[in-house]
Design an enzyme around this catalytic site. Structure first.
Site, PDB file in Angstrom:
ATOM      1  N   ASP A  50       0.816  -1.214   0.000  1.00 20.87           N
ATOM      2  CA  ASP A  50       0.000   0.000   0.000  1.00 20.87           C
ATOM      3  C   ASP A  50       0.850   1.266   0.000  1.00 20.87           C
ATOM      4  OD1 ASP A  50      -2.438  -1.164  -0.018  1.00 20.87           O
ATOM      5  OD2 ASP A  50      -2.820  -0.952   2.127  1.00 20.87           O
ATOM      6  N   LYS A  72      -2.933   4.430  -4.316  1.00 21.98           N
ATOM      7  CA  LYS A  72      -3.028   5.588  -5.201  1.00 21.98           C
ATOM      8  C   LYS A  72      -1.639   6.154  -5.419  1.00 21.98           C
ATOM      9  CE  LYS A  72      -7.345   7.086  -3.288  1.00 21.98           C
ATOM     10  NZ  LYS A  72      -7.650   7.559  -1.985  1.00 21.98           N
ATOM     11  N   MET A 187      -7.430   9.238   9.708  1.00 19.76           N
ATOM     12  CA  MET A 187      -8.096   9.796   8.519  1.00 19.76           C
ATOM     13  C   MET A 187      -9.079  10.910   8.890  1.00 19.76           C
ATOM     14  SD  MET A 187      -8.691   6.191   6.510  1.00 19.76           S
ATOM     15  CE  MET A 187      -9.093   5.211   7.943  1.00 19.76           C
TER      16      MET A 187
HETATM   17  N1  SAH Z   1      -3.611   0.183   9.209  1.00 17.95           N
HETATM   18  C1  SAH Z   1      -3.079   1.490   9.528  1.00 17.95           C
HETATM   19  C2  SAH Z   1      -4.102   2.586   9.343  1.00 17.95           C
HETATM   20  C3  SAH Z   1      -4.568   2.760   7.915  1.00 17.95           C
HETATM   21  S1  SAH Z   1      -5.709   4.066   7.739  1.00 17.95           S
HETATM   22  C4  SAH Z   1      -2.536   1.472  10.954  1.00 17.95           C
HETATM   23  O1  SAH Z   1      -2.790   0.521  11.692  1.00 17.95           O
HETATM   24  O2  SAH Z   1      -1.834   2.408  11.332  1.00 17.95           O
HETATM   25  C5  SAH Z   1      -4.675   5.383   7.243  1.00 17.95           C
HETATM   26  C6  SAH Z   1      -4.559   6.428   8.350  1.00 17.95           C
HETATM   27  O3  SAH Z   1      -3.669   5.965   9.350  1.00 17.95           O
HETATM   28  C7  SAH Z   1      -4.001   7.742   7.913  1.00 17.95           C
HETATM   29  O4  SAH Z   1      -4.981   8.575   7.332  1.00 17.95           O
HETATM   30  C8  SAH Z   1      -3.512   8.317   9.227  1.00 17.95           C
HETATM   31  O5  SAH Z   1      -4.592   8.826   9.984  1.00 17.95           O
HETATM   32  C9  SAH Z   1      -3.020   7.062   9.931  1.00 17.95           C
HETATM   33  N2  SAH Z   1      -1.572   6.861   9.748  1.00 17.95           N
HETATM   34  C10 SAH Z   1      -0.967   5.801   9.206  1.00 17.95           C
HETATM   35  N3  SAH Z   1       0.377   5.936   9.248  1.00 17.95           N
HETATM   36  C11 SAH Z   1       0.624   7.122   9.836  1.00 17.95           C
HETATM   37  C12 SAH Z   1       1.797   7.847  10.185  1.00 17.95           C
HETATM   38  N4  SAH Z   1       3.026   7.381   9.923  1.00 17.95           N
HETATM   39  N5  SAH Z   1       1.655   9.050  10.777  1.00 17.95           N
HETATM   40  C13 SAH Z   1       0.445   9.557  11.074  1.00 17.95           C
HETATM   41  N6  SAH Z   1      -0.705   8.918  10.754  1.00 17.95           N
HETATM   42  C14 SAH Z   1      -0.627   7.721  10.165  1.00 17.95           C
END
Ligand code: SAH
Length: 266
Positions: A50, A72, A187
């Site tokens: 991803d 994307k 998000m």
């Molecule tokens: N599966 C992922 C979340 C996916 S949804 C997890 O467990 O972390 C995607 C959202 O995750 C983003 O919009 C943001 O809100 C958050 N996110 C993921 N990686 C991030 C990072 N390095 N820093 C800040 N927010 C992050």
């Protein structure tokens, strides 16, 4: 040749041909990749990854592994979820060891559940490798304990988007505002105004601290602290590089003392 045994005295599970591993890559810092995820990276034939997966983590893959992008990029539309699941199924049926690599944890707002259900329906064997989710690991790198005895004995993880991209309508916002002293939003920037309105309407105080953690655990991590009453204007006034988390709660104030990450000069 990568062995399945480790010097630590335990065996890694064998990554079998024709199976899919749904693996969390953590929030960014390659040091937060689990040993199981690293094992999978070294043994996979194909890695379907991803947008949120850090390039340095893909660098852990075997040189022979095929890399397939599933997010994307450059304005191209992202593949629809059923297409990704279908591709995983096809690769597995072709006898490959398929690594589905997702940011954070695959089962936290990552649609890992949907993909796993599709694999079950197709009769494909799979394994889930949890990862450090951004809402926990990212907060730790921001110097914000996700729980702390003096501030919150509960925490809620909330997505700012539902399947249609709208604010999750099924959520009881008043109950959330009342019951959860700390709320970590994934998000959230797209619907921030509505989120803040609902929390204030549910009784949260305008002076409650809010942190925005952008690109957590990466070299570009930025943490901004404001208040619930000011966060909307604050976010309009500056650019916040995605991905970002929004944390609402008194635990944010602990960052004043616990910001341990060395800061590089801008
Ligand atoms: N599966 C992922 C979340 C996916 S949804 C997890 O467990 O972390 C995607 C959202 O995750 C983003 O919009 C943001 O809100 C958050 N996110 C993921 N990686 C991030 C990072 N390095 N820093 C800040 N927010 C992050």
């Amino acid at each position: 040749m990568i062995s399945n045994s480790s010097r630590a005295g335990f065996d890694f599970p064998v990554f079998e041909h024709g199976t899919v591993w749904l693996v969390g890559a953590g929030p960014g810092d390659p040091g937060l990749v689990t040993l199981l995820a690293q094992h999978a990276l070294m043994n996979a034939d194909i890695i379907v990854y991803d947008a949120l997966v850090d390039e340095r983590i893909l660098g852990l893959a075997a040189a022979t592994a095929e890399l397939e992008y599933a997010g994307k990029r450059g304005g191209r539309p992202s593949p629809k979820q059923p297409d990704i699941s279908l591709r995983l199924i096809e690769h597995a049926r072709a006898g490959r060891r398929v690594l589905r690599l997702k940011g954070g944890d695959p089962f936290v707002f990552g649609r890992g559940g949907e993909e796993a259900l599709a694999l079950v329906a197709a009769g494909i064997r799979f394994r889930v490798v949890p990862g450090v989710t951004a809402g926990v690991g990212g907060l730790a790198y921001a110097g914000i304990p996700v729980t702390h005895r003096d501030t919150n004995q509960a925490v809620t993880f909330v997505t700012g988007h539902d399947m249609a991209g709208d604010l999750p309508g099924a959520l009881d916002w008043n109950a959330l505002a009342r019951a959860s002293p700390v709320i970590v939003f994934y998000m959230a920037l797209g619907h921030l105004e509505e989120i803040v309105e609902r929390l204030l309407a549910g009784g949260r105080r305008a002076d409650e601290p809010v942190a925005i953690v952008s690109k957590a655990t990466t070299p570009e991590q930025r943490v901004m602290v404001t208040s619930l009453g000011s966060v909307v204007d604050f976010c309009k006034s500056i650019e916040i590089p995605p991905p970002a988390l929004v944390v609402v709660g008194q635990n944010v104030a602990l960052r004043d003392r616990l910001d341990w990450l060395p800061h590089h000069p801008e």
